[in-house]
Design an enzyme around this catalytic site. Structure first.
Site, PDB file in Angstrom:
ATOM      1  N   TRP A  39       0.822  -1.213   0.000  1.00 45.18           N
ATOM      2  CA  TRP A  39       0.000   0.000   0.000  1.00 45.18           C
ATOM      3  C   TRP A  39       0.853   1.258   0.000  1.00 45.18           C
ATOM      4  O   TRP A  39       0.650   2.145  -0.816  1.00 45.18           O
ATOM      5  CB  TRP A  39      -0.926  -0.039   1.219  1.00 45.18           C
ATOM      6  CG  TRP A  39      -1.687   1.205   1.465  1.00 45.18           C
ATOM      7  CD1 TRP A  39      -2.739   1.677   0.737  1.00 45.18           C
ATOM      8  CD2 TRP A  39      -1.484   2.131   2.522  1.00 45.18           C
ATOM      9  NE1 TRP A  39      -3.201   2.846   1.284  1.00 45.18           N
ATOM     10  CE2 TRP A  39      -2.439   3.144   2.390  1.00 45.18           C
ATOM     11  CE3 TRP A  39      -0.583   2.206   3.580  1.00 45.18           C
ATOM     12  CZ2 TRP A  39      -2.523   4.211   3.264  1.00 45.18           C
ATOM     13  CZ3 TRP A  39      -0.679   3.267   4.443  1.00 45.18           C
ATOM     14  CH2 TRP A  39      -1.637   4.255   4.287  1.00 45.18           C
ATOM     15  N   ASP A  70       0.495  -8.117  -1.070  1.00 44.22           N
ATOM     16  CA  ASP A  70      -0.799  -7.439  -1.111  1.00 44.22           C
ATOM     17  C   ASP A  70      -0.666  -6.174  -1.950  1.00 44.22           C
ATOM     18  O   ASP A  70       0.089  -5.266  -1.608  1.00 44.22           O
ATOM     19  CB  ASP A  70      -1.248  -7.072   0.301  1.00 44.22           C
ATOM     20  CG  ASP A  70      -2.474  -6.176   0.290  1.00 44.22           C
ATOM     21  OD1 ASP A  70      -3.416  -6.484  -0.470  1.00 44.22           O
ATOM     22  OD2 ASP A  70      -2.484  -5.168   1.020  1.00 44.22           O
ATOM     23  N   TYR A  75      -3.613   1.330  -5.156  1.00 47.48           N
ATOM     24  CA  TYR A  75      -2.370   1.683  -4.460  1.00 47.48           C
ATOM     25  C   TYR A  75      -1.500   2.484  -5.423  1.00 47.48           C
ATOM     26  O   TYR A  75      -0.683   1.940  -6.152  1.00 47.48           O
ATOM     27  CB  TYR A  75      -1.609   0.452  -3.989  1.00 47.48           C
ATOM     28  CG  TYR A  75      -2.308  -0.427  -2.968  1.00 47.48           C
ATOM     29  CD1 TYR A  75      -3.522  -0.076  -2.409  1.00 47.48           C
ATOM     30  CD2 TYR A  75      -1.739  -1.618  -2.569  1.00 47.48           C
ATOM     31  CE1 TYR A  75      -4.152  -0.899  -1.490  1.00 47.48           C
ATOM     32  CE2 TYR A  75      -2.351  -2.443  -1.638  1.00 47.48           C
ATOM     33  CZ  TYR A  75      -3.563  -2.078  -1.102  1.00 47.48           C
ATOM     34  OH  TYR A  75      -4.174  -2.893  -0.181  1.00 47.48           O
TER      35      TYR A  75
END
Length: 92
Positions: A39, A70, A75
């Site tokens: 992120w 992830d 993002y």
């Protein structure tokens, strides 16, 4: 402590050389139980991150055996996925 030293130290603390894997869902691939969240490296809304250091952090995670990352198109509007792709270049 330098950036790379910090990440190496964290991986030693977490004993990431002994990562166990688990099936993702009922039919998905085996992935490590510990993942690496991307992120922050999207950068746009979170003060920005150095792309070179971000790629280096991903490569360290890969070297330690992490297989779960992830990421999402939101993002950094795909920037984290682009950096993950750079880190994965040449690997299988």
């Amino acid at each position: 402590m330098q950036f790379d030293d910090i990440h190496q130290h964290l991986f030693k603390i977490l004993n990431m050389n002994d990562l166990r894997k688990k099936q993702l869902g009922r039919t998905g691939p085996l992935v490590t139980r510990v993942g690496h969240g991307l992120w922050v490296i999207g950068g746009i809304h979170w003060g920005g991150a150095d792309d070179g250091k971000s790629v280096a952090a991903i490569q360290i995670a890969l070297e330690q055996g992490v297989t779960l990352f992830d990421t999402a198109p939101v993002y950094g509007f795909g920037h984290s996925e682009t950096l993950l792709g750079k880190a994965l270049t040449g690997r299988r």
